[in-house]
Design a protein around this motif. Structure first.
Motif, short mmCIF file in Angstrom:
data_model
loop_
_atom_site.label_atom_id
_atom_site.label_comp_id
_atom_site.label_asym_id
_atom_site.label_seq_id
_atom_site.Cartn_x
_atom_site.Cartn_y
_atom_site.Cartn_z
N SER A 146 0.82 -1.23 0.03
CA SER A 146 0.11 -0.07 0.07
C SER A 146 0.93 1.36 -0.13
CB SER A 146 -0.60 0.05 1.42
OG SER A 146 -1.98 0.36 0.99
N MET A 149 2.28 1.63 -3.51
CA MET A 149 1.22 2.03 -4.33
C MET A 149 0.91 3.53 -4.21
SD MET A 149 -2.25 2.89 -4.83
CE MET A 149 -3.31 1.97 -3.85
N ASP A 150 1.06 3.92 -2.77
CA ASP A 150 0.66 5.60 -2.77
C ASP A 150 1.99 6.05 -3.02
OD1 ASP A 150 -1.07 7.48 -0.94
OD2 ASP A 150 0.84 7.60 -0.08
N SER A 153 1.77 6.64 -6.74
CA SER A 153 0.79 7.26 -7.21
C SER A 153 0.72 8.66 -6.98
CB SER A 153 -0.65 6.89 -6.50
OG SER A 153 -0.76 5.57 -6.76
N THR A 159 -4.24 8.06 -8.67
CA THR A 159 -4.04 6.44 -8.10
C THR A 159 -3.76 5.58 -9.42
OG1 THR A 159 -5.57 6.98 -6.33
CG2 THR A 159 -5.23 4.75 -7.06
N ASN A 161 -3.36 1.93 -8.93
CA ASN A 161 -3.18 0.77 -8.16
C ASN A 161 -2.75 -0.57 -8.84
OD1 ASN A 161 -5.66 -0.13 -9.26
ND2 ASN A 161 -6.87 0.56 -7.84
N GLU A 162 -2.45 -0.45 -10.19
CA GLU A 162 -2.15 -1.72 -10.74
C GLU A 162 -0.44 -1.64 -10.71
OE1 GLU A 162 -3.82 0.66 -11.94
OE2 GLU A 162 -3.57 1.47 -13.93
N LYS A 167 -1.81 -5.80 -2.62
CA LYS A 167 -2.46 -4.82 -1.69
C LYS A 167 -3.56 -4.99 -0.93
CE LYS A 167 -3.51 -2.71 -5.55
NZ LYS A 167 -2.93 -3.72 -6.63
N ALA A 171 -7.54 -1.15 -0.93
CA ALA A 171 -7.01 -0.17 -1.75
C ALA A 171 -6.48 -0.57 -3.05
CB ALA A 171 -5.34 -0.07 -0.98
N GLY A 172 -7.60 -1.36 -3.64
CA GLY A 172 -7.60 -2.06 -5.10
C GLY A 172 -6.99 -3.34 -5.14
N GLY A 348 -7.17 -4.40 -11.94
CA GLY A 348 -6.74 -3.09 -11.71
C GLY A 348 -6.91 -2.61 -12.95
N ARG A 351 -10.51 -2.00 -13.93
CA ARG A 351 -11.21 -1.30 -12.89
C ARG A 351 -12.56 -2.39 -12.73
NH1 ARG A 351 -7.08 0.77 -12.32
NH2 ARG A 351 -6.84 3.13 -12.16
#
Ligand code: NAD
Length: 408
Positions: A146, A149-150, A153, A159, A161-162, A167, A171-172, A348, A351
């Motif tokens: 996470s 990813m953050d 991003s 964002t 998330n892929e 994760k 958070a996806g 991801g 979506r």
């Protein structure tokens, strides 16, 4: 080990000497230094690594390991194995692996977050959802993913998330990823038992390592009626022929962070654990725990290699002369993790998220396919399961490289 194995497979596949380096050498190998502020006000610098093995089938994919002895050679070997593993499962990835030489248990939560973010920050020029996708491995978990990813991003302003798998679902992440590797290991053990026409009831298992993979595998085996008679982690080792209550072990670890202190009666010597009689032996901790002498002494019916690289090439030679042991080689046995990581990446990108049942059914479908191909090739060509598994993976990458040609 990765080189020796590759040479054996390349001989088996009659790959020309001039094509071997192109298949084996990593495309990119990166060493970085990650400085962070420690809680005591000082600064510490940690060495980080990432190896991306080949880019022929799509982005690279692989875990990130936080452990004190991580170094570039180990990371490169793990990246190479990931390539054969992804190709065996039919995933559109090359292999990668990364890590930081650190004992994460010696860091505070703030220090761990700072180090995780700094590592991803340093990797930004070399990573991306269509370049290199990271995942957890030893010493990293959903929380670290996470933070990765953050960080990525934030750098891109939206964002993404892929960029990592493994994760949290919030958070996806995908349903089923945390337990995917252990689910896959136990599913393949059941497939092997079916193949050998052995009933599960009354069987015994020993599991080395009680982290993500080992604990889920032990739990699944326990639920299938198999007695878990031996368990260990970095801090403790227990053996009890009457079997352990895996739910109690899980509760203990959830409360205390390790198996230490669970029992005084059943403490056992860790070095001897793998050599104890059992039906199913699951090394689910670190590499190279089964060397030649241990391979002579193990007394199981199924060796399920949940860890990466638990068996040395010397041990392989011993196991090849012991056909009574059904080996589930690591690149097949623990491939559930990367398979569900692939599902997470696909979800991801689209979506569009799947229910857990769908994830698990698709996982079992891909594992069935890989299992059948390995066992069929091993029987047909009279080779070990490891040789068959690696040969399928290497041949697929070699075929893709040959058909794409060499640029320019
Ligand atoms: P983890 O950090 O969650 O757990 C590792 C466990 O091994 C811990 O219980 C630790 O105490 C124990 N351990 C470490 N050294 C040990 C030793 N010398 N003897 C006994 N136990 C020891 O890691 P994990 O994610 O469960 O990974 C375990 C293995 O599985 C690794 O080889 C990893 O590369 C492989 N693997 C993991 C995944 C995944 O999805 N997590 C996927 C494929 C392969």
């Amino acid at each position: 080990m990765a080189r020796t194995q590759f040479d054996r497979i390349a001989d088996h596949l009659s790959i020309k000497a001039c094509d071997r380096d192109r298949l084996l050498y990593p495309k990119r190998s990166l060493t970085i230094s990650c400085p962070i502020h420690l809680d005591d006000g000082t600064t510490a610098v940690f060495q980080g690594y990432r190896v991306q093995h080949h880019l022929t089938m799509g982005p690279t994919k692989g875990g990130t390991r936080f452990a004190p002895d991580v170094e570039i050679g180990e990371v490169a070997a793990l990246a190479v194995w990931m390539s054969w593993k992804c190709a065996l499962a039919g995933l559109p990835y090359g292999g990668a692996k990364g890590g930081i030489a650190v004992d994460p248990r010696r860091l505070s939560r703030r220090e761990l977050e700072a180090l995780s973010r700094r590592y991803m920050q340093e990797m930004i020029p070399f990573t991306g959802p269509h370049i290199d996708v990271m995942a957890p491995d030893m010493g990293t978990d959903e929380q670290v993913m996470s933070w990765f990813m953050d960080t990525y991003s934030m750098h891109h302003g939206h964002t993404v998330n892929e960029i990592v798998t493994g994760k949290p679902v919030a958070a996806g992440g995908t349903e089923g990823r945390r337990e995917a590797t252990g689910l896959g290991v136990s599913y393949l053990i059941k497939r092997a038992l079916d193949r050998l026409k052995i009933e599960t009831q009354g069987l015994t298992a020993i599991v080395q390592g009680f982290g993500n993979v080992g604990s889920v595998t032990a739990d699944e085996l326990h639920q299938a009626g198999i007695k878990v008679i031996g368990v260990s982690d970095r801090d403790a080792c227990y053996l009890d022929p009457r079997g352990f209550s895996v739910p109690d072990l899980l509760n203990h670890v959830a409360k205390h962070g390790s198996l230490a202190g669970y029992s005084t009666e059943s403490e056992f010597h860790p070095k001897e654990l793998l050599a104890q009689p059992c039906d199913i032996l699951v090394p689910a901790a670190v590499d190279r725990v089964i060397d030649g002498p241990i391979a002579e002494r193990i007394q199981c019916r199924i060796l399920a290699e949940a860890a990466n690289g638990p068996t040395t090439p010397d041990a392989d030679l011993v196991l090849e002369a012991r056909p009574e042991i059904f080996v589930l080689p690591d690149i097949l046995c623990n491939s559930g993790g990367v398979i569900v990581s692939y599902f997470e990446w696909v979800q991801g990108l689209q979506r569009l998220f799947w229910k857990r049942d769908e994830v698990v059914q698709r996982l079992y479908g891909l594992l069935d396919n890989a299992f059948e191909r390995v066992v069929t090739m091993a029987e047909r060509d009279k080779v070990s399961h490891r040789t068959a598994a690696m040969a399928i993976g290497v041949a697929r990458v070699a075929e893709a490289k040959a058909s794409r040609g060499l640029f320019p």
